[in-house]
Scaffold this motif. Sequence first.
Motif, PDB file in Angstrom:
ATOM      1  N   ARG A  89       0.826  -1.214   0.000  1.00 26.98           N
ATOM      2  CA  ARG A  89       0.000   0.000   0.000  1.00 26.98           C
ATOM      3  C   ARG A  89       0.861   1.266   0.000  1.00 26.98           C
ATOM      4  O   ARG A  89       0.563   2.229  -0.711  1.00 26.98           O
ATOM      5  CB  ARG A  89      -0.944  -0.023   1.190  1.00 26.98           C
ATOM      6  N   LEU A  90       1.934   1.237   0.785  1.00 26.89           N
ATOM      7  CA  LEU A  90       2.831   2.390   0.799  1.00 26.89           C
ATOM      8  C   LEU A  90       3.498   2.579  -0.561  1.00 26.89           C
ATOM      9  O   LEU A  90       3.709   3.703  -1.004  1.00 26.89           O
ATOM     10  CB  LEU A  90       3.879   2.244   1.903  1.00 26.89           C
ATOM     11  N   ARG A  91       3.813   1.486  -1.218  1.00 27.96           N
ATOM     12  CA  ARG A  91       4.405   1.568  -2.563  1.00 27.96           C
ATOM     13  C   ARG A  91       3.428   2.225  -3.538  1.00 27.96           C
ATOM     14  O   ARG A  91       3.819   3.050  -4.364  1.00 27.96           O
ATOM     15  CB  ARG A  91       4.776   0.152  -3.032  1.00 27.96           C
ATOM     16  N   ILE A  92       2.159   1.869  -3.435  1.00 32.61           N
ATOM     17  CA  ILE A  92       1.140   2.484  -4.300  1.00 32.61           C
ATOM     18  C   ILE A  92       1.053   3.985  -4.017  1.00 32.61           C
ATOM     19  O   ILE A  92       1.056   4.802  -4.938  1.00 32.61           O
ATOM     20  CB  ILE A  92      -0.229   1.801  -4.096  1.00 32.61           C
ATOM     21  N   LEU A  93       0.989   4.350  -2.732  1.00 33.91           N
ATOM     22  CA  LEU A  93       0.893   5.770  -2.378  1.00 33.91           C
ATOM     23  C   LEU A  93       2.146   6.532  -2.796  1.00 33.91           C
ATOM     24  O   LEU A  93       2.059   7.665  -3.286  1.00 33.91           O
ATOM     25  CB  LEU A  93       0.651   5.925  -0.875  1.00 33.91           C
ATOM     26  N   ASP A  94       3.310   5.933  -2.622  1.00 32.38           N
ATOM     27  CA  ASP A  94       4.553   6.590  -3.026  1.00 32.38           C
ATOM     28  C   ASP A  94       4.594   6.802  -4.535  1.00 32.38           C
ATOM     29  O   ASP A  94       5.062   7.837  -5.011  1.00 32.38           O
ATOM     30  CB  ASP A  94       5.766   5.784  -2.577  1.00 32.38           C
ATOM     31  N   GLU A  95       4.111   5.823  -5.276  1.00 37.27           N
ATOM     32  CA  GLU A  95       4.074   5.957  -6.737  1.00 37.27           C
ATOM     33  C   GLU A  95       3.155   7.109  -7.143  1.00 37.27           C
ATOM     34  O   GLU A  95       3.515   7.939  -7.974  1.00 37.27           O
ATOM     35  CB  GLU A  95       3.601   4.650  -7.373  1.00 37.27           C
ATOM     36  N   LEU A  96       1.985   7.183  -6.540  1.00 39.52           N
ATOM     37  CA  LEU A  96       1.052   8.270  -6.862  1.00 39.52           C
ATOM     38  C   LEU A  96       1.618   9.631  -6.451  1.00 39.52           C
ATOM     39  O   LEU A  96       1.517  10.605  -7.196  1.00 39.52           O
ATOM     40  CB  LEU A  96      -0.300   8.033  -6.178  1.00 39.52           C
ATOM     41  N   THR A  97       2.230   9.689  -5.288  1.00 40.42           N
ATOM     42  CA  THR A  97       2.791  10.944  -4.798  1.00 40.42           C
ATOM     43  C   THR A  97       3.949  11.411  -5.671  1.00 40.42           C
ATOM     44  O   THR A  97       4.058  12.588  -6.004  1.00 40.42           O
ATOM     45  CB  THR A  97       3.274  10.786  -3.338  1.00 40.42           C
ATOM     46  N   GLY A  98       4.795  10.485  -6.054  1.00 41.80           N
ATOM     47  CA  GLY A  98       5.993  10.822  -6.817  1.00 41.80           C
ATOM     48  C   GLY A  98       5.751  11.236  -8.251  1.00 41.80           C
ATOM     49  O   GLY A  98       6.611  11.854  -8.872  1.00 41.80           O
ATOM     50  N   LYS A 153       4.507  18.460  -4.948  1.00 34.41           N
ATOM     51  CA  LYS A 153       5.241  17.926  -6.116  1.00 34.41           C
ATOM     52  C   LYS A 153       4.618  18.439  -7.416  1.00 34.41           C
ATOM     53  O   LYS A 153       5.336  18.825  -8.341  1.00 34.41           O
ATOM     54  CB  LYS A 153       5.214  16.403  -6.070  1.00 34.41           C
ATOM     55  N   TYR A 154       3.293  18.452  -7.480  1.00 35.24           N
ATOM     56  CA  TYR A 154       2.612  18.954  -8.679  1.00 35.24           C
ATOM     57  C   TYR A 154       2.953  20.428  -8.911  1.00 35.24           C
ATOM     58  O   TYR A 154       3.265  20.833 -10.035  1.00 35.24           O
ATOM     59  CB  TYR A 154       1.102  18.761  -8.549  1.00 35.24           C
ATOM     60  N   CYS A 155       2.926  21.224  -7.848  1.00 32.91           N
ATOM     61  CA  CYS A 155       3.263  22.648  -7.978  1.00 32.91           C
ATOM     62  C   CYS A 155       4.711  22.830  -8.425  1.00 32.91           C
ATOM     63  O   CYS A 155       5.006  23.673  -9.280  1.00 32.91           O
ATOM     64  CB  CYS A 155       3.027  23.376  -6.655  1.00 32.91           C
ATOM     65  N   GLU A 156       5.624  22.038  -7.871  1.00 33.37           N
ATOM     66  CA  GLU A 156       7.026  22.127  -8.267  1.00 33.37           C
ATOM     67  C   GLU A 156       7.211  21.801  -9.746  1.00 33.37           C
ATOM     68  O   GLU A 156       7.979  22.459 -10.444  1.00 33.37           O
ATOM     69  CB  GLU A 156       7.878  21.157  -7.440  1.00 33.37           C
ATOM     70  N   GLN A 157       6.512  20.774 -10.210  1.00 28.01           N
ATOM     71  CA  GLN A 157       6.697  20.339 -11.588  1.00 28.01           C
ATOM     72  C   GLN A 157       5.989  21.221 -12.607  1.00 28.01           C
ATOM     73  O   GLN A 157       6.346  21.213 -13.771  1.00 28.01           O
ATOM     74  CB  GLN A 157       6.248  18.887 -11.750  1.00 28.01           C
ATOM     75  N   THR A 158       4.996  21.966 -12.178  1.00 29.14           N
ATOM     76  CA  THR A 158       4.261  22.794 -13.133  1.00 29.14           C
ATOM     77  C   THR A 158       4.626  24.271 -13.040  1.00 29.14           C
ATOM     78  O   THR A 158       4.180  25.058 -13.862  1.00 29.14           O
ATOM     79  CB  THR A 158       2.738  22.640 -12.925  1.00 29.14           C
ATOM     80  N   THR A 208      -2.518  13.621  -8.385  1.00 29.24           N
ATOM     81  CA  THR A 208      -2.908  14.456  -7.256  1.00 29.24           C
ATOM     82  C   THR A 208      -4.416  14.383  -7.027  1.00 29.24           C
ATOM     83  O   THR A 208      -4.881  14.259  -5.891  1.00 29.24           O
ATOM     84  CB  THR A 208      -2.462  15.916  -7.504  1.00 29.24           C
ATOM     85  N   MET A 209      -5.177  14.429  -8.115  1.00 28.00           N
ATOM     86  CA  MET A 209      -6.636  14.321  -7.984  1.00 28.00           C
ATOM     87  C   MET A 209      -7.040  12.937  -7.490  1.00 28.00           C
ATOM     88  O   MET A 209      -7.979  12.803  -6.701  1.00 28.00           O
ATOM     89  CB  MET A 209      -7.294  14.648  -9.322  1.00 28.00           C
ATOM     90  N   ALA A 210      -6.334  11.899  -7.923  1.00 33.64           N
ATOM     91  CA  ALA A 210      -6.631  10.538  -7.457  1.00 33.64           C
ATOM     92  C   ALA A 210      -6.406  10.439  -5.947  1.00 33.64           C
ATOM     93  O   ALA A 210      -7.216   9.840  -5.232  1.00 33.64           O
ATOM     94  CB  ALA A 210      -5.766   9.520  -8.206  1.00 33.64           C
ATOM     95  N   LEU A 211      -5.321  11.036  -5.457  1.00 32.82           N
ATOM     96  CA  LEU A 211      -5.072  11.034  -4.012  1.00 32.82           C
ATOM     97  C   LEU A 211      -6.117  11.854  -3.265  1.00 32.82           C
ATOM     98  O   LEU A 211      -6.543  11.472  -2.175  1.00 32.82           O
ATOM     99  CB  LEU A 211      -3.669  11.555  -3.718  1.00 32.82           C
ATOM    100  N   ASP A 212      -6.538  12.970  -3.851  1.00 36.41           N
ATOM    101  CA  ASP A 212      -7.605  13.768  -3.222  1.00 36.41           C
ATOM    102  C   ASP A 212      -8.889  12.962  -3.092  1.00 36.41           C
ATOM    103  O   ASP A 212      -9.554  12.991  -2.050  1.00 36.41           O
ATOM    104  CB  ASP A 212      -7.880  15.036  -4.034  1.00 36.41           C
TER     105      ASP A 212
END
Length: 186
Positions: free
Chosen positions: A103-112, A145-150, A119-123
């Motif tokens: 589960r942490l791997r899934i969350l880390d993948e989405l976060t990264g 992360k989204y703000c940094e990348q955009t 980001t919307m999926a996590l929301d």
Amino acid sequence: SELSWRRHVRTLALAHKEAACIRLLENASAEAIRLVWDATLRERCVGVQVWNQFPNRHLRMPWGVSADSGTLARLYYWLQKNLPLGPLENRPEAWRDHQLQLRLRILDELTGRGTLESTMALDRLFDELPDDINLRARVGAAHDKYCEQTWQPLEPTALLQLAGSPNRRAIQSSQHLLECVLDALD
């Protein structure tokens, strides 16, 4: 009897589906993950067995990278609802640790990923699972992360032009920004 024979055939069919799903996950392709996810949704008992037995070695494989954010979020939600991590007397501690790592791997993948979709999926996940402490920590990180990348910096010429403008303002807070926008609209 015919009824027990049918049950036996069904049990064998489910066992073959479970084995096929585990083999598909070893493939680590987006199509394989989609097929396993479809099987999980069609037959809950297959999904429970597959994700319950998901081998530890696959946690280190990049299988999550090829799945879209929506699928990973739905998988996380499904795991939380169908294979709870709470104290279960018939589950060994190693199983719980393994499931937590998955589960942490899934969350880390989405976060990264740092994308709007992830980001919307996590929301959406957080809306459905507001008490999930692992999820709570990652929602803010995903937004950052989204703000940094955009973020797009100003070109030097635009920055110099702004510095020389008589209408320039140093914004101190979100409230100050709102006031400046309202002033500009008047």
